[in-house]
Design an enzyme around this catalytic site. Structure first.
Site, PDB file in Angstrom:
ATOM      1  N   HIS A 111       0.858  -1.190   0.000  1.00 12.69           N
ATOM      2  CA  HIS A 111       0.000   0.000   0.000  1.00 12.69           C
ATOM      3  C   HIS A 111       0.895   1.242   0.000  1.00 12.69           C
ATOM      4  O   HIS A 111       1.844   1.315   0.786  1.00 12.69           O
ATOM      5  CB  HIS A 111      -0.916   0.002   1.227  1.00 12.69           C
ATOM      6  CG  HIS A 111      -1.840   1.175   1.221  1.00 12.69           C
ATOM      7  ND1 HIS A 111      -2.948   1.240   0.405  1.00 12.69           N
ATOM      8  CD2 HIS A 111      -1.781   2.345   1.890  1.00 12.69           C
ATOM      9  CE1 HIS A 111      -3.547   2.409   0.586  1.00 12.69           C
ATOM     10  NE2 HIS A 111      -2.866   3.105   1.479  1.00 12.69           N
ATOM     11  N   GLU A 179       9.675   4.243  -6.382  1.00 13.37           N
ATOM     12  CA  GLU A 179      11.125   4.042  -6.562  1.00 13.37           C
ATOM     13  C   GLU A 179      11.853   3.856  -5.239  1.00 13.37           C
ATOM     14  O   GLU A 179      12.743   3.017  -5.130  1.00 13.37           O
ATOM     15  CB  GLU A 179      11.732   5.241  -7.292  1.00 13.37           C
ATOM     16  CG  GLU A 179      11.423   5.245  -8.767  1.00 13.37           C
ATOM     17  CD  GLU A 179      11.936   6.506  -9.470  1.00 13.37           C
ATOM     18  OE1 GLU A 179      11.736   6.585 -10.677  1.00 13.37           O
ATOM     19  OE2 GLU A 179      12.501   7.401  -8.803  1.00 13.37           O
ATOM     20  N   GLU A 182       8.281   1.192  -2.538  1.00  9.80           N
ATOM     21  CA  GLU A 182       7.520  -0.004  -2.922  1.00  9.80           C
ATOM     22  C   GLU A 182       8.362  -1.080  -3.587  1.00  9.80           C
ATOM     23  O   GLU A 182       8.274  -2.260  -3.237  1.00  9.80           O
ATOM     24  CB  GLU A 182       6.387   0.387  -3.879  1.00  9.80           C
ATOM     25  CG  GLU A 182       5.360   1.286  -3.247  1.00  9.80           C
ATOM     26  CD  GLU A 182       4.171   1.517  -4.162  1.00  9.80           C
ATOM     27  OE1 GLU A 182       3.669   0.567  -4.763  1.00  9.80           O
ATOM     28  OE2 GLU A 182       3.747   2.680  -4.291  1.00  9.80           O
TER      29      GLU A 182
HETATM   30  C1  GRF Z   1       1.046   0.718  -6.352  1.00  7.58           C
HETATM   31  O1  GRF Z   1       1.168   2.050  -5.958  1.00  7.58           O
HETATM   32  C2  GRF Z   1       0.655  -0.124  -5.180  1.00  7.58           C
HETATM   33  O2  GRF Z   1       1.182   0.308  -3.972  1.00  7.58           O
HETATM   34  C3  GRF Z   1      -0.828   0.024  -5.154  1.00  7.58           C
HETATM   35  O3  GRF Z   1      -1.203   0.064  -6.516  1.00  7.58           O
HETATM   36  C4  GRF Z   1      -0.111   0.520  -7.318  1.00  7.58           C
HETATM   37  C5  GRF Z   1       0.158  -0.535  -8.343  1.00  7.58           C
HETATM   38  O4  GRF Z   1       1.111  -0.185  -9.300  1.00  7.58           O
HETATM   39  N1  GRF Z   1      -1.423  -1.010  -4.353  1.00  7.58           N
HETATM   40  P1  GRF Z   1       1.740  -1.269 -10.255  1.00  7.58           P
HETATM   41  O5  GRF Z   1       0.606  -1.966 -11.007  1.00  7.58           O
HETATM   42  O6  GRF Z   1       2.528  -2.252  -9.434  1.00  7.58           O
HETATM   43  O7  GRF Z   1       2.614  -0.497 -11.201  1.00  7.58           O
END
Ligand code: GRF
Length: 208
Positions: A111, A179, A182
């Site tokens: 998240h 960057e 996550e």
């Molecule tokens: C990310 O910001 C994640 O934290 C949220 O949804 C977004 C997904 O991005 N749950 P991606 O599809 O991984 O590029």
């Protein structure tokens, strides 16, 4: 010792899936991605899985008459792949208690905020960063947590803080959080749980 079998559930662009794929054999040593499932057949994440030679399935949520039917199909895919760990990487369908209770401490979600700030129902994608900027916080970040029946409510596994900078837009902040937090946290958390799974399996083998 065989690696934990990881299934990644996605809905969109899949940059977090890409981070997991790229981490295999590096930050992610104890787990292997064996399946990617998208609830959206147009998700670019499916192409990333295919490019990495990982089996990819689309189960369009709207193609099922009910949440139960969708989850039954999802469970069938996970069982067929013998998944040990499920990683939600930008997966937008909220899973029922019936589903999450079958996988205690075996479903991870990422998240893009420091839970308990800016989380729960309605806080997804850019909305999270819009809310953080509107509130004027100076620090935000990302959280990996176990998934239970409460959206973003499960036990926290890892968190990392990221600065909010003057002039930030939701898009700029989203990119920085991805960057700096996550893409690092999700592979680390998948590794931690995979290590637990591998250890548990070794213990069970010894006593069986
Ligand atoms: C990310 O910001 C994640 O934290 C949220 O949804 C977004 C997904 O991005 N749950 P991606 O599809 O991984 O590029």
């Amino acid at each position: 010792m065989s690696a934990a079998r990881i299934a990644v559930l996605v809905s969109g662009g899949g940059t977090n899936l890409q981070a997991l794929l790229d981490a295999q054999g590096k930050a992610l040593q104890s787990g292997r991605i064996v399946l990617v499932v998208s609830d959206n057949e147009n998700a670019y994440a499916l192409r990333r899985a295919e490019a990495a030679n990982v089996p990819a399935r689309a189960l369009a949520r709207k193609g099922f008459p009910s949440q139960e039917a969708f989850e039954a199909a999802l469970r069938a895919e996970l069982d067929a792949a013998k998944a040990d760990l499920i990683v939600l990487a930008g997966f937008l369908t909220i899973l029922s208690q019936d589903f999450t209770a079958r996988w205690p401490r075996r479903i991870l979600n990422i998240h893009p905020s420091l839970i308990p700030a800016f989380c729960g129902k309605g806080f997804y994608g850019l909305h999270v960063h819009e809310a953080a900027l509107a509130r004027g916080v100076k620090v935000t970040g990302a959280t990996v947590h176990f998934v239970n029946e409460i959206p973003d409510g499960g036990e926290i596994v890892l968190q990392k803080a990221v600065d909010v900078l003057p002039g930030d837009t939701p898009e700029l902040l989203q990119r920085r959080v991805m960057e700096q937090a996550e893409w690092l946290l999700l592979p680390q958390a998948a590794e931690l749980v995979s290590q637990t799974i591998v250890k548990e399996r070794a213990t069970n083998d010894r006593f069986s």
